[in-house]
Scaffold this active site. Structure first.
Site, PDB file in Angstrom:
ATOM      1  N   ASP A 184       0.864  -1.131  -0.037  1.00 33.40           N
ATOM      2  CA  ASP A 184       0.065   0.039  -0.048  1.00 33.40           C
ATOM      3  C   ASP A 184       0.741   1.227   0.048  1.00 33.40           C
ATOM      4  OD1 ASP A 184       0.776  -0.507   2.517  1.00 33.40           O
ATOM      5  OD2 ASP A 184      -1.094  -1.130   3.339  1.00 33.40           O
ATOM      6  N   HIS A 199      -7.631  -4.891   9.988  1.00 35.50           N
ATOM      7  CA  HIS A 199      -7.095  -4.773   8.668  1.00 35.50           C
ATOM      8  C   HIS A 199      -5.852  -5.402   8.257  1.00 35.50           C
ATOM      9  CE1 HIS A 199      -5.102  -0.793   9.707  1.00 35.50           C
ATOM     10  NE2 HIS A 199      -4.115  -1.634   9.467  1.00 35.50           N
TER      11      HIS A 199
HETATM   12  C1  F6R Z   1       0.841  -1.572   5.920  1.00 37.29           C
HETATM   13  C2  F6R Z   1       0.193  -2.533   6.085  1.00 37.29           C
HETATM   14  C3  F6R Z   1      -0.821  -2.485   7.454  1.00 37.29           C
HETATM   15  C4  F6R Z   1      -0.146  -2.763   8.790  1.00 37.29           C
HETATM   16  C5  F6R Z   1      -0.910  -2.495   9.921  1.00 37.29           C
HETATM   17  C6  F6R Z   1      -0.229  -2.656  11.271  1.00 37.29           C
HETATM   18  O1  F6R Z   1       1.727  -1.623   4.814  1.00 37.29           O
HETATM   19  O2  F6R Z   1      -0.070  -3.522   5.724  1.00 37.29           O
HETATM   20  O3  F6R Z   1      -1.928  -3.579   7.418  1.00 37.29           O
HETATM   21  O4  F6R Z   1       0.706  -3.756   8.622  1.00 37.29           O
HETATM   22  O5  F6R Z   1      -1.537  -1.175   9.833  1.00 37.29           O
HETATM   23  O6  F6R Z   1       0.635  -1.683  11.616  1.00 37.29           O
HETATM   24  P1  F6R Z   1       1.762  -1.726  12.722  1.00 37.29           P
HETATM   25  O7  F6R Z   1       2.640  -2.846  12.444  1.00 37.29           O
HETATM   26  O8  F6R Z   1       2.239  -0.351  12.712  1.00 37.29           O
HETATM   27  O9  F6R Z   1       1.120  -2.088  13.854  1.00 37.29           O
END
Ligand code: F6R
Length: 273
Positions: free
Chosen positions: A67, A138
């Site tokens: 993304d 998500h």
């Molecule tokens: C970003 C992505 C998101 C993150 C998710 C968790 O490329 O794929 O789905 O993996 O928002 O983010 P963190 O690791 O910052 O808690």
């Protein structure tokens, strides 16, 4: 789904990095789907170390990131492209032509998303997709209510996700509302998915994705339908799993050749779950 509970975040990251290393050892021109966010930073640091110390080779690896924020160019300090440059791409021997990213400045976003899908198809699909999970379940930026069959497209992130991602922008109100993200259906077509989650803030989402109903209300729950998916968690994020004892038992009794952390050359085949 194979659920691997490690005692702490450092061990969860090591398990994940070893799994990626085994993939590259098996297939040096692997197509990797990559995630950003705070969780994979330590995984990328381990891969950088494996590159520096053991010569882990990225020269033939192709990558597709999940993304990017709409409105941010690839040189914007808060773009995910810059994040990857800082944590991985700029520190290993990957060819710049092998890196694929959604373009946050695309003029025709629909056309660009179709082209991104086509580019994934052109290289034969994603071998291994690395994922994190949001507190709302998500994956990529597929927020609750995302179609479980969705493809790469424009999405609007939730206020909670804006708040979670505010640090680089200096406030949730400055985080772009719109993103381009691979779809849930796109992610599901990867031959293998590996989701890492650490910390108690992820415990509810982890339990919902692994043990709850398959629902667009928790997009990650669709991974229950994936034929080859590992969920790697630390004790804190595993805190709400009902069957944690069983998952630990399964992992402890796995045949040696199936272990994620086994030395690459000892591994005859990947595990299926
Ligand atoms: C970003 C992505 C998101 C993150 C998710 C968790 O490329 O794929 O789905 O993996 O928002 O983010 P963190 O690791 O910052 O808690």
């Amino acid at each position: 789904m194979e659920i691997i509970i490690k005692p702490n975040a450092a061990e969860a990251r090591l398990e994940t990095a070893n799994l990626l290393r085994r993939q590259l050892d098996r297939k040096s021109d692997s197509v990797l789907g990559l995630a950003t966010g705070s969780t994979p930073i330590g995984v990328y640091a381990l891969l950088v170390g494996m590159h520096a110390q053991d010569g882990l080779d990225f020269s033939r690896v192709r990558t597709f990131n999940l993304d990017e924020y709409v409105g941010l160019g690839s040189d914007h300090p808060c773009s995910y492209r810059q994040f990857m440059e800082e944590h991985l791409f700029g520190r290993v021997n990957i060819g710049v032509g092998n890196i694929h990213f959604p373009n946050g400045l695309a003029r025709d976003i629909t056309k660009h998303c179709d082209e991104y899908e086509a580019a994934i198809q052109k290289v034969g699909g994603i071998d291994l997709q690395l994922l994190g999970i949001g507190r709302d379940g998500h994956i990529g930026f597929n927020e609750p209510s995302s179609s479980l069959a969705s493809r790469t497209r424009l999405k609007t992130i939730t206020p909670q996700t804006s708040a979670d991602n505010a640090t680089c922008f200096g406030g949730a109100d400055k985080v772009p509302h719109h993103v381009i993200t691979m779809g849930v259906g796109t992610i599901m077509e990867a031959r293998q998915c590996v989701l890492i989650a650490t910390g108690s803030a992820k415990a509810t989402a982890v339990a919902q994705m692994a043990e709850g109903p398959i629902t667009a209300d928790c997009p990650a729950s669709v991974l229950q339908m994936h034929p080859r998916c590992q969920l790697i968690v630390d004790e804190e994020s595993a805190g709400r799993l009902k069957r944690a004892e069983y998952y630990r038992w399964v992992y402890d009794h796995k045949p040696e050749w199936q272990r994620c952390g086994a030395a690459p050359k000892a591994v005859a085949a990947g595990s299926r779950s």
